[in-house]
Motif scaffolding. Structure first.
Motif, short mmCIF file in Angstrom:
data_model
loop_
_atom_site.label_atom_id
_atom_site.label_comp_id
_atom_site.label_asym_id
_atom_site.label_seq_id
_atom_site.Cartn_x
_atom_site.Cartn_y
_atom_site.Cartn_z
N SER A 231 0.81 -1.22 0.00
CA SER A 231 0.00 0.00 0.00
C SER A 231 0.84 1.27 0.00
O SER A 231 0.38 2.33 -0.43
N ILE A 265 0.67 6.61 -4.95
CA ILE A 265 -0.31 7.04 -3.95
C ILE A 265 -0.58 8.52 -4.10
O ILE A 265 0.32 9.36 -3.91
N CYS A 266 -1.80 8.89 -4.42
CA CYS A 266 -2.18 10.30 -4.56
C CYS A 266 -1.99 11.02 -3.22
O CYS A 266 -2.34 10.49 -2.16
N HIS A 268 -3.59 13.42 -2.10
CA HIS A 268 -4.82 14.00 -1.58
C HIS A 268 -5.40 13.10 -0.49
O HIS A 268 -5.29 13.41 0.70
N CYS A 271 -5.59 7.64 -3.02
CA CYS A 271 -6.07 6.75 -4.08
C CYS A 271 -4.91 6.34 -4.99
O CYS A 271 -3.97 7.11 -5.19
N PRO A 272 -4.96 5.13 -5.57
CA PRO A 272 -3.92 4.72 -6.52
C PRO A 272 -4.13 5.40 -7.87
O PRO A 272 -5.25 5.50 -8.36
N ILE A 273 -3.06 5.88 -8.47
CA ILE A 273 -3.17 6.61 -9.73
C ILE A 273 -2.30 5.95 -10.80
O ILE A 273 -1.25 5.39 -10.50
N CYS A 285 -5.56 11.35 -11.02
CA CYS A 285 -6.15 10.52 -9.97
C CYS A 285 -7.63 10.31 -10.28
O CYS A 285 -8.36 11.28 -10.48
N CYS A 287 -10.06 9.40 -8.42
CA CYS A 287 -11.01 9.65 -7.32
C CYS A 287 -11.52 11.09 -7.33
O CYS A 287 -12.73 11.32 -7.31
N HIS A 288 -10.61 12.06 -7.33
CA HIS A 288 -11.02 13.47 -7.25
C HIS A 288 -10.33 14.35 -8.29
O HIS A 288 -10.26 15.56 -8.14
N PRO A 334 -1.36 10.25 2.30
CA PRO A 334 -2.33 11.32 2.02
C PRO A 334 -2.03 12.53 2.89
O PRO A 334 -1.34 12.43 3.91
#
Length: 350
Positions: A231, A265-266, A268, A271-273, A285, A287-288, A334
């Motif tokens: 992770s 790892i983003c 923010h 999230c995985p990018i 990314c 997610c956002h 994050p």
């Protein structure tokens, strides 16, 4: 029938419902029996508190690999203490109701329409009488021990919150990357050479330790430890034309002929990018929609992220494979309020 009942609201459909004569309990007529029952119930709640404390002690002190009678010692201890505490609390409440609370028979009249104000007042009066008969005010030993047991019931929940993940301090801010560790494809686990990458290509990768084994052939990382390492150490490797790269001061030698490596790892919310746009060298990314420029040190160009993607410095080993020069100089995580302060400390050390 409804009209008749409306005209005779005080009439009782059945004068004698056939209830047997009320039987008094030993605790109703013998003060000694009443005090004994009160002590027994309070003792159950007290032992429940001790068992809940024992749950916390077992969770902390017993090794997860320890075996007892063929079972996991930790699971046995946790199940016994928590189950025993819940059982004693339940039995104590039942005994309180059966031996000490009021048990007089009540007759409740039924009527198809809404109750009158007099009936509502009577219900409230009965409720207050029930509360009074329960003995909450007259039996402080039972009341206080019950509240204590209910309060101690929160301890296991608090202690088990530790399983949600590692605390964000100390070694948890580091990853498994270290000097000389090979970068491998996260699907095949094969080491990567510069010749394996074409300009415009992005590869999802991870450290070689994910696939390494000890002398007995057992994986070096497994279970929760492996998942935690994955992770934090997941990376993306991208190749672009060297002339398109604009490294910041001190990062001139972090790439290999246009090959750069960044955390997956983003910054923010983690999230995985890997959504890569070749022409702009931007990675998105999902997610956002935070967007990072990989040609410009992972700089944020759009979205809610406030920190650039952490970059992993690269080199080649004696066999021509891509390896890490060190761990990430930046914190891989994050964003959170303390991160700016911690990153400043890390920069000062370096």
């Amino acid at each position: 029938m409804t009209d008749e009942l409306d005209r005779l609201p005080d009439a009782e459909p059945v004068k004698d419902p056939g209830l047997p004569e009320h039987q008094y309990r030993p605790t109703d007529v013998d003060p000694a029996q009443e005090r004994r029952a009160e002590r027994q119930i309070s003792a159950m709640f007290t032992v429940a508190m001790l068992l809940l404390v024992g749950f916390c002690v077992a969770y902390i002190m017993i090794d997860k690999d320890q075996v007892f009678l063929g079972w996991s010692a930790m699971n046995f201890a946790l199940g016994s203490t928590l189950g025993g505490a819940m059982l004693l609390m339940g039995v104590g409440i039942i005994q309180w109701a059966k031996k000490l609370m009021g048990d007089h028979e009540m007759v409740e009249m039924r009527h198809p329409s809404a109750s009158s104000q007099e009936d509502r007042a009577a219900v409230l009066e009965d409720l207050n009488a029930g509360i009074s008969e329960s003995g909450f005010g007259r039996r402080p030993m039972i009341r206080n021990s019950l509240f204590g047991a209910l309060g101690f019931l929160g301890l296991p929940a608090i202690i088990m919150l530790r399983d949600l993940g590692p605390l964000p301090d100390g070694e948890q801010r580091e990853t498994v990357w270290k000097k000389g560790m090979r970068v491998v494809n996260d699907v095949s686990g094969t080491p990567i050479k510069p010749s394996d990458l074409q300009v415009g290509q992005l590869v999802n990768a991870e450290p070689a330790i994910m696939y390494e084994t000890d002398e007995e052939g057992e994986p070096l990382l497994h279970g929760t430890e492996l998942l935690q390492a994955k992770s934090k150490a997941a990376v993306i490797v991208v190749r672009m034309r060297p002339e398109d790269v604009t490294p910041s001061k001190g990062r001139e030698n972090w790439g290999i002929d246009g090959i750069l490596c960044y955390s997956k790892i983003c910054t923010h919310v983690g999230c995985p990018i890997s959504l890569y746009e070749q022409q702009t060298h931007h990675v998105l990314c999902p997610c956002h929609q935070s967007t990072f420029d990989l040609a410009d040190n992972g700089r944020v160009t759009f979205g809610p992220a406030h920190r650039p993607l952490p970059q992993l410095p690269l080199a080649l080993d004696s066999e021509g494979y891509i390896v890490a020069v060190s761990d990430f100089p930046e914190i891989v995580a994050p964003s959170y309020p303390e991160l700016a302060r911690d990153q400043k400390k890390l920069d000062n050390k370096s």
